[in-house]
Design an enzyme around this catalytic site. Structure first.
Site, short mmCIF file in Angstrom:
data_model
loop_
_atom_site.label_atom_id
_atom_site.label_comp_id
_atom_site.label_asym_id
_atom_site.label_seq_id
_atom_site.Cartn_x
_atom_site.Cartn_y
_atom_site.Cartn_z
N THR A 1 55.47 -24.13 25.95
CA THR A 1 55.45 -22.98 26.58
C THR A 1 54.14 -22.19 26.16
OG1 THR A 1 58.12 -22.94 26.71
CG2 THR A 1 56.59 -20.78 26.76
N LEU B 1 64.74 -26.25 29.66
CA LEU B 1 65.91 -26.94 29.21
C LEU B 1 66.79 -26.16 28.14
CD1 LEU B 1 64.05 -30.59 28.00
CD2 LEU B 1 65.14 -29.99 30.06
N GLU C 1 69.35 -25.53 24.98
CA GLU C 1 69.93 -26.35 23.95
C GLU C 1 71.51 -26.50 24.35
OE1 GLU C 1 68.60 -25.35 19.99
OE2 GLU C 1 66.89 -24.31 20.81
N GLY D 1 78.34 -10.22 24.98
CA GLY D 1 78.38 -11.05 23.46
C GLY D 1 77.27 -10.28 22.37
N GLY E 1 69.82 -14.72 21.56
CA GLY E 1 69.15 -15.27 20.37
C GLY E 1 68.12 -16.55 20.85
N CYS F 1 63.90 -19.49 22.72
CA CYS F 1 63.27 -19.04 23.97
C CYS F 1 63.14 -17.74 24.37
CB CYS F 1 63.70 -20.10 25.28
SG CYS F 1 63.67 -21.76 24.92
N ARG G 1 67.80 -20.07 15.13
CA ARG G 1 66.56 -19.52 15.36
C ARG G 1 66.85 -17.94 16.46
NH1 ARG G 1 62.35 -23.67 17.65
NH2 ARG G 1 64.39 -24.58 18.28
#
Length: 452
Positions: A121, A147, A149, A247, A251, A254, A317
């Site tokens: 990216t 993609l 995770e 929620g 996070g 990305c 992350r």
């Protein structure tokens, strides 16, 4: 087609394994000697459902792993760059790994043309600069990845679109052919358009999630069922039902990074953006809203279920847990936390003993010794019920299936208190109430007014 993939992080490893599944011969280039050794033993250095099986099927056959660039390039028609571009303090991506790779490619230039695919990216203009740096004999193509995770292998084979940005039509056709057999629209465009598609897509998702959480907060204040409201909103075909689940805030590797990079890009072009900074502020506020649902926590034991930023990964992350747990400790709580996969990566991130790069995550094997380097008041355990036992309240931060399957009666028995703050809305409020639990969801906490 013989292909080299540079970078055995999250994106590179998934891409290499899936390309083998499509029938290509792939050589995976990685500078981390320890990671290469693990791969050669058939061990995946990252947790991703289904990846181990793909690696074991293709390693030593369609898939080779090496630390040597010349070996990776031997016979390759295409090199796919999947190196890390982590964010800097300004929001700009750090492109040093990409420029090093291109410099090495230029020095080891061989006869014949090599197509260099930038899957990392990168901000708009990067592929154009890459072509200028490499010069004749190379054709640079932008091919951003999308993609997720936890579902990366499914996403590779069932993408919403395949984006190919190139200046040379022949190179664009060559890269599109890599995905032959995958049923998805192929968007062929220029370099800057392809780069911006990636940033704009993730920035839009971040905005949509922040909007969703703000609607949920209004529903809470009105005593309305926010999930019903959002379900009704999502039935509008112009809006759609996806990413309308409230929620603890977005996070991961990305959305936060790409939104910040798009803002940085706009600043460089002297374009004022108002919506994206507001989405970032709303996301930070959402963490505070979740904390407020616990009420005063000084002197209390709080059980936390979930450390990863989402289920299906050990990646922490920008995880809400990295902000919420230190805040609980700062307010005098004792925290006992569990996650089925992310205990080690969370401990490493919290103590500064591990560094995660874009597209990669530390190995998920092993857990630091209890209390090793962790802040006072925090304990990580390997059993979800051990975390809950004797706690004054339970806070659910990640939507792991084993948490959703927990019987409310068992939760009530394990807890010393009766409060459950369900930041992922995994449970039915009425069932929880029947079990004797005070339940607070996000958008399902009727009449809850958090402190201003």
């Amino acid at each position: 087609m013989p292909i080299a993939v540079a970078g055995a992080g999250y994106v590179g490893l998934t891409t290499a394994a899936c390309l083998c599944e499509l029938g290509h011969q792939v050589t995976l280039l990685e500078i981390d000697v320890e990671r290469v050794a693990r791969l050669k033993r058939g061990e995946s250095p990252i947790f991703e459902p289904g990846l181990d099986a793909l690696l074991q099927r293709h390693l030593g056959r369609a898939l080779k792993v090496t630390t040597d660039l010349s070996e990776a390039l031997d016979g390759a028609e295409v090199l796919i760059a999947c190196v890390g571009t982590p964010p800097t303090a300004s929001g700009a991506p750090n492109l040093s790994a990409l420029w090093r790779l291109l410099g090495d490619l230029r020095r080891q230039r061989r006869s014949g043309e090599l197509t260099v695919v930038v899957k990392s990216t990168v901000p708009p203009g990067t592929n154009r600069r890459a072509q200028q740096r490499l010069g004749a004999g190379f054709a640079v193509v932008s091919n951003p990845e999308f993609l997720r995770e936890g579902t990366a292998i499914h996403d590779f084979f069932h993408p919403d679109r395949i984006v190919v940005g190139a200046a040379q039509p022949a190179a664009a056709r060559q890269v599109a052919a890599l995905y032959r057999g995958i049923d998805a629209p192929v968007v062929v465009t220029g370099w800057e358009e392809a780069e911006l598609i990636k940033y704009a897509s993730n920035a839009f998702l971040a905005v949509k999630l922040s909007f969703t959480n703000e609607v949920a907060a209004v529903a809470d204040s009105l005593g309305a069922d926010g999930l019903t409201v959002l379900r009704g909103v999502g039935l509008d075909r112009r809006i759609g039902p996806h990413f309308l689940a409230p929620g603890p805030g977005y996070g991961g590797s990305c959305l936060p990074k790409d939104l910040a990079a798009l803002r940085w890009t706009a600043r460089r072009r002297r374009v004022r953006l108002d919506l994206l900074p507001a989405a970032e502020r709303a996301n930070r506020r959402q963490r505070q809203r979740v904390l407020a649902k616990l009420g005063p926590v000084a002197g209390k034991r709080i059980a936390v279920w979930g450390l990863a930023f989402k289920a299906g990964t050990d990646d922490v992350r920008e995880s809400p847990a990295l902000e919420i747990i230190p805040a609980l400790l700062a307010h005098g709580a004792r925290v006992v936390a569990h996650d089925p996969e992310a205990r080690r990566t969370f401990a490493a991130a919290l103590t500064g003993t591990g560094v995660q790069r874009e597209g990669s995550a530390p190995a998920s094997t092993g857990v630091p010794a209890p209390g090793a380097g962790l802040p006072d008041g925090l304990t990580l355990v390997d059993d979800m019920w051990e975390a809950a036992r004797g706690a004054d309240a339970l806070l659910v931060l990640t939507e792991w299936p084993e948490y959703a399957a927990a019987p409310p009666e068992a939760i009530r028995t394990a807890l010393a208190g009766d409060l459950v703050v369900d930041a992922r809305n995994l449970f039915d409020p009425e069932v929880m109430a029947t079990a004797g639990l005070r339940y607070r969801g996000v958008g399902r906490d009727r009449g809850f007014h958090p402190p201003a």
